[in-house]
Motif scaffolding. Structure first.
Motif, PDB file in Angstrom:
ATOM      1  N   GLU A   1       0.834  -1.206   0.000  1.00 51.41           N
ATOM      2  CA  GLU A   1       0.000   0.000   0.000  1.00 51.41           C
ATOM      3  C   GLU A   1       0.870   1.259   0.000  1.00 51.41           C
ATOM      4  OE1 GLU A   1      -2.932   2.298   3.139  1.00 51.41           O
ATOM      5  OE2 GLU A   1      -2.999   0.095   3.084  1.00 51.41           O
ATOM      6  N   CYS A   2       1.933   1.257   0.797  1.00 51.47           N
ATOM      7  CA  CYS A   2       2.829   2.410   0.855  1.00 51.47           C
ATOM      8  C   CYS A   2       3.530   2.627  -0.490  1.00 51.47           C
ATOM      9  CB  CYS A   2       3.844   2.238   1.973  1.00 51.47           C
ATOM     10  SG  CYS A   2       3.127   2.309   3.635  1.00 51.47           S
ATOM     11  N   LEU A   3       3.954   1.540  -1.114  1.00 52.01           N
ATOM     12  CA  LEU A   3       4.550   1.650  -2.449  1.00 52.01           C
ATOM     13  C   LEU A   3       3.541   2.208  -3.439  1.00 52.01           C
ATOM     14  CD1 LEU A   3       6.536  -1.708  -2.548  1.00 52.01           C
ATOM     15  CD2 LEU A   3       7.551   0.576  -2.814  1.00 52.01           C
ATOM     16  N   ALA A   4       2.305   1.753  -3.347  1.00 50.44           N
ATOM     17  CA  ALA A   4       1.274   2.231  -4.260  1.00 50.44           C
ATOM     18  C   ALA A   4       1.010   3.722  -4.063  1.00 50.44           C
ATOM     19  CB  ALA A   4      -0.019   1.432  -4.053  1.00 50.44           C
ATOM     20  N   ARG A   5       1.080   4.202  -2.833  1.00 51.22           N
ATOM     21  CA  ARG A   5       0.873   5.634  -2.578  1.00 51.22           C
ATOM     22  C   ARG A   5       1.908   6.483  -3.306  1.00 51.22           C
ATOM     23  NH1 ARG A   5      -0.034   6.838   3.726  1.00 51.22           N
ATOM     24  NH2 ARG A   5      -0.436   8.934   2.875  1.00 51.22           N
ATOM     25  N   MET A   6       3.097   5.917  -3.513  1.00 53.88           N
ATOM     26  CA  MET A   6       4.143   6.625  -4.238  1.00 53.88           C
ATOM     27  C   MET A   6       4.240   6.169  -5.699  1.00 53.88           C
ATOM     28  SD  MET A   6       5.142   8.832  -2.199  1.00 53.88           S
ATOM     29  CE  MET A   6       6.366   9.503  -3.333  1.00 53.88           C
ATOM     30  N   ARG A   7       3.235   5.449  -6.160  1.00 54.96           N
ATOM     31  CA  ARG A   7       3.156   4.978  -7.551  1.00 54.96           C
ATOM     32  C   ARG A   7       4.395   4.184  -7.959  1.00 54.96           C
ATOM     33  NH1 ARG A   7      -1.157   6.996 -10.294  1.00 54.96           N
ATOM     34  NH2 ARG A   7      -2.210   8.836  -9.413  1.00 54.96           N
ATOM     35  N   CYS A   8       4.852   3.320  -7.076  1.00 55.74           N
ATOM     36  CA  CYS A   8       6.023   2.506  -7.412  1.00 55.74           C
ATOM     37  C   CYS A   8       5.860   1.071  -6.936  1.00 55.74           C
ATOM     38  CB  CYS A   8       7.298   3.137  -6.860  1.00 55.74           C
ATOM     39  SG  CYS A   8       7.330   3.403  -5.079  1.00 55.74           S
ATOM     40  N   GLU A   9       4.610   0.593  -6.850  1.00 55.22           N
ATOM     41  CA  GLU A   9       4.385  -0.784  -6.420  1.00 55.22           C
ATOM     42  C   GLU A   9       5.017  -1.773  -7.393  1.00 55.22           C
ATOM     43  OE1 GLU A   9       0.753  -3.585  -4.703  1.00 55.22           O
ATOM     44  OE2 GLU A   9       0.291  -1.794  -5.888  1.00 55.22           O
ATOM     45  N   HIS A  10       5.138  -1.377  -8.666  1.00 56.45           N
ATOM     46  CA  HIS A  10       5.733  -2.263  -9.668  1.00 56.45           C
ATOM     47  C   HIS A  10       7.216  -2.535  -9.402  1.00 56.45           C
ATOM     48  CE1 HIS A  10       6.615   1.822 -10.988  1.00 56.45           C
ATOM     49  NE2 HIS A  10       7.582   1.336 -11.751  1.00 56.45           N
ATOM     50  N   LEU A  11       7.811  -1.783  -8.476  1.00 54.45           N
ATOM     51  CA  LEU A  11       9.231  -1.961  -8.159  1.00 54.45           C
ATOM     52  C   LEU A  11       9.453  -2.909  -6.986  1.00 54.45           C
ATOM     53  CD1 LEU A  11      10.339   1.791  -8.341  1.00 54.45           C
ATOM     54  CD2 LEU A  11      10.539   0.066 -10.150  1.00 54.45           C
ATOM     55  N   ALA A  12       8.400  -3.490  -6.441  1.00 55.73           N
ATOM     56  CA  ALA A  12       8.490  -4.238  -5.184  1.00 55.73           C
ATOM     57  C   ALA A  12       9.567  -5.311  -5.195  1.00 55.73           C
ATOM     58  CB  ALA A  12       7.134  -4.855  -4.846  1.00 55.73           C
ATOM     59  N   GLU A  13       9.708  -6.046  -6.276  1.00 44.40           N
ATOM     60  CA  GLU A  13      10.659  -7.161  -6.311  1.00 44.40           C
ATOM     61  C   GLU A  13      11.972  -6.788  -6.994  1.00 44.40           C
ATOM     62  OE1 GLU A  13      10.051  -9.729  -4.530  1.00 44.40           O
ATOM     63  OE2 GLU A  13       8.044  -8.929  -4.072  1.00 44.40           O
ATOM     64  N   ARG A  14      12.135  -5.538  -7.356  1.00 40.71           N
ATOM     65  CA  ARG A  14      13.362  -5.116  -8.031  1.00 40.71           C
ATOM     66  C   ARG A  14      14.440  -4.803  -7.003  1.00 40.71           C
ATOM     67  NH1 ARG A  14      12.704  -0.732 -12.664  1.00 40.71           N
ATOM     68  NH2 ARG A  14      11.168  -2.348 -13.224  1.00 40.71           N
ATOM     69  N   ASN A  15      15.639  -5.313  -7.220  1.00 41.72           N
ATOM     70  CA  ASN A  15      16.739  -5.066  -6.296  1.00 41.72           C
ATOM     71  C   ASN A  15      17.177  -3.608  -6.335  1.00 41.72           C
ATOM     72  OD1 ASN A  15      16.650  -7.732  -5.643  1.00 41.72           O
ATOM     73  ND2 ASN A  15      18.672  -8.255  -6.422  1.00 41.72           N
ATOM     74  N   TRP A  16      17.683  -3.156  -5.196  1.00 43.15           N
ATOM     75  CA  TRP A  16      18.073  -1.754  -5.030  1.00 43.15           C
ATOM     76  C   TRP A  16      19.070  -1.307  -6.103  1.00 43.15           C
ATOM     77  CZ3 TRP A  16      15.504   1.489  -2.127  1.00 43.15           C
ATOM     78  CH2 TRP A  16      16.069   2.726  -1.781  1.00 43.15           C
ATOM     79  N   MET A  17      19.983  -2.197  -6.496  1.00 41.24           N
ATOM     80  CA  MET A  17      21.023  -1.814  -7.459  1.00 41.24           C
ATOM     81  C   MET A  17      20.439  -1.461  -8.822  1.00 41.24           C
ATOM     82  SD  MET A  17      22.820  -5.458  -8.470  1.00 41.24           S
ATOM     83  CE  MET A  17      22.900  -6.082  -6.790  1.00 41.24           C
ATOM     84  N   TYR A  18      19.225  -1.925  -9.098  1.00 38.40           N
ATOM     85  CA  TYR A  18      18.622  -1.690 -10.404  1.00 38.40           C
ATOM     86  C   TYR A  18      17.609  -0.551 -10.393  1.00 38.40           C
ATOM     87  CZ  TYR A  18      20.746  -6.208 -11.335  1.00 38.40           C
ATOM     88  OH  TYR A  18      21.639  -7.242 -11.459  1.00 38.40           O
ATOM     89  N   LEU A  19      17.511   0.148  -9.283  1.00 36.21           N
ATOM     90  CA  LEU A  19      16.605   1.294  -9.201  1.00 36.21           C
ATOM     91  C   LEU A  19      17.354   2.575  -9.537  1.00 36.21           C
ATOM     92  CD1 LEU A  19      14.693   0.543  -5.862  1.00 36.21           C
ATOM     93  CD2 LEU A  19      14.060  -0.106  -8.189  1.00 36.21           C
ATOM     94  N   SER A  20      16.688   3.459 -10.269  1.00 38.89           N
ATOM     95  CA  SER A  20      17.268   4.780 -10.515  1.00 38.89           C
ATOM     96  C   SER A  20      17.244   5.586  -9.224  1.00 38.89           C
ATOM     97  CB  SER A  20      16.482   5.503 -11.606  1.00 38.89           C
ATOM     98  OG  SER A  20      15.200   5.882 -11.118  1.00 38.89           O
ATOM     99  N   GLN A  21      17.962   6.696  -9.215  1.00 38.78           N
ATOM    100  CA  GLN A  21      17.988   7.542  -8.017  1.00 38.78           C
ATOM    101  C   GLN A  21      16.590   8.048  -7.680  1.00 38.78           C
ATOM    102  OE1 GLN A  21      20.419   7.862  -6.047  1.00 38.78           O
ATOM    103  NE2 GLN A  21      19.911   9.602  -4.748  1.00 38.78           N
ATOM    104  N   GLY A  22      15.824   8.428  -8.688  1.00 40.06           N
ATOM    105  CA  GLY A  22      14.459   8.893  -8.433  1.00 40.06           C
ATOM    106  C   GLY A  22      13.577   7.791  -7.884  1.00 40.06           C
ATOM    107  N   GLU A  23      13.722   6.564  -8.421  1.00 37.75           N
ATOM    108  CA  GLU A  23      12.951   5.437  -7.908  1.00 37.75           C
ATOM    109  C   GLU A  23      13.332   5.122  -6.475  1.00 37.75           C
ATOM    110  OE1 GLU A  23      12.233   3.025 -12.124  1.00 37.75           O
ATOM    111  OE2 GLU A  23      14.021   2.640 -10.918  1.00 37.75           O
ATOM    112  N   ARG A  24      14.618   5.225  -6.162  1.00 34.89           N
ATOM    113  CA  ARG A  24      15.061   4.978  -4.792  1.00 34.89           C
ATOM    114  C   ARG A  24      14.423   5.962  -3.820  1.00 34.89           C
ATOM    115  NH1 ARG A  24      21.599   3.649  -5.304  1.00 34.89           N
ATOM    116  NH2 ARG A  24      21.350   1.695  -6.477  1.00 34.89           N
ATOM    117  N   GLN A  25      14.329   7.214  -4.227  1.00 30.91           N
ATOM    118  CA  GLN A  25      13.737   8.208  -3.336  1.00 30.91           C
ATOM    119  C   GLN A  25      12.251   7.936  -3.118  1.00 30.91           C
ATOM    120  OE1 GLN A  25      16.238   9.189  -1.838  1.00 30.91           O
ATOM    121  NE2 GLN A  25      16.292  11.399  -2.103  1.00 30.91           N
TER     122      GLN A  25
END
Length: 265
Positions: free
Chosen positions: A130-154
């Protein structure tokens, strides 16, 4: 403002001294419920020290600090700190690179970087999604940190902060390192969060007036550890005040609902 109980933040006569150095002097600042604030100031103006005092990582020499009606020195601040979300690019860089975003979010309530606690209950997982969805990034749930952009990390880190249902969310120069496109995408997410029901009070710390969105109704300017100006943003983002704050001639212009700052007059 009628009462400190109407405030999320109530700072009165705050001073911080270390030896012969005055870091903050007589800072008075109140943030009412429903307001979102930006904090501006040059390097060394006291922005970081004010945040550290609010989160009890820097002990005041004098004055009163209240957050959500709780008073520093009279409350277990380690418990209250869990209701104060903090997002900064520096902290986000310390997340293990092989950790999925969902586990990063689940680590929020423990205030630990690196998810190592018991297996989460179904309710924990559901709320993290739910928290991920509030930031419109639920699709990133299973993606490892190393593969996230700086904006996605924030965005993920804000979702992590939301896990504790914070009354206050501090964004400490969250756009550092973002390119212009990623910055605008990130800021759009912040604006959407601010407009959600039961959103936390947002405090944006920045050097850049371009990042002060319309949702930030008020602005505090610090200079040399003291309050230079504070109030409704449209009254504070003035060329004369920012020139004084940064010690150089500056011109502020407004285009639509966004602000721009350039050197010179």
């Amino acid at each position: 403002m009628d009462s400190a109980n109407d405030c999320v933040i109530n700072v009165q006569g705050l001073g911080v001294e270390r030896g012969e150095t005055t870091i903050l002097h007589d800072v008075n600042w109140q943030v009412a419920r429903g307001e979102h604030w930006a904090i501006l100031g040059a390097n060394g103006s006291g922005k970081t020290s004010l945040l550290q005092a609010l989160t009890a990582y820097l002990t005041p020499s004098c004055g009163v600090i209240q957050v959500d009606g709780e008073t520093y020195g009279q409350t277990d601040w380690s418990q209250l700190r869990q209701r104060i979300g903090l997002v900064s690019s520096g902290i986000a860089q310390k997340v293990p690179l092989d950790e999925p975003a969902l586990k990063t979010v689940l680590s929020g309530p423990t205030a630990q970087l690196g998810y190592w606690t018991r297996e989460p209950q179904a309710t924990d997982n559901a709320f993290a999604h739910e928290c991920l969805a509030r930031m419109r990034c639920e699709h990133l749930a299973e993606r490892n940190w190393m593969y996230l952009s700086q904006g996605e990390r924030q965005r993920v880190f804000i979702a992590r902060a939301l896990m504790t249902r914070p009354v206050l969310l501090i964004l400490d120069e969250p756009c550092a390192g973002l390119d212009p496109v990623m910055r605008e995408m990130f800021l759009k997410g912040v604006a959407e969060l601010a407009q959600q029901p039961n959103a936390p009070t947002l405090i944006l710390v920045t050097h850049h007036v371009e990042e002060i969105l319309p949702v930030f109704s008020h602005t505090l300017i610090l200079r040399g550890g003291e309050t230079l100006a504070q109030g409704p943003t449209e009254n504070i983002l003035r060329s004369d005040l920012l020139s004084e704050a940064f010690g150089a001639p500056l011109t502020v212009t407004q285009t639509g609902d966004r602000w721009e700052l350039r050197a010179g007059r």
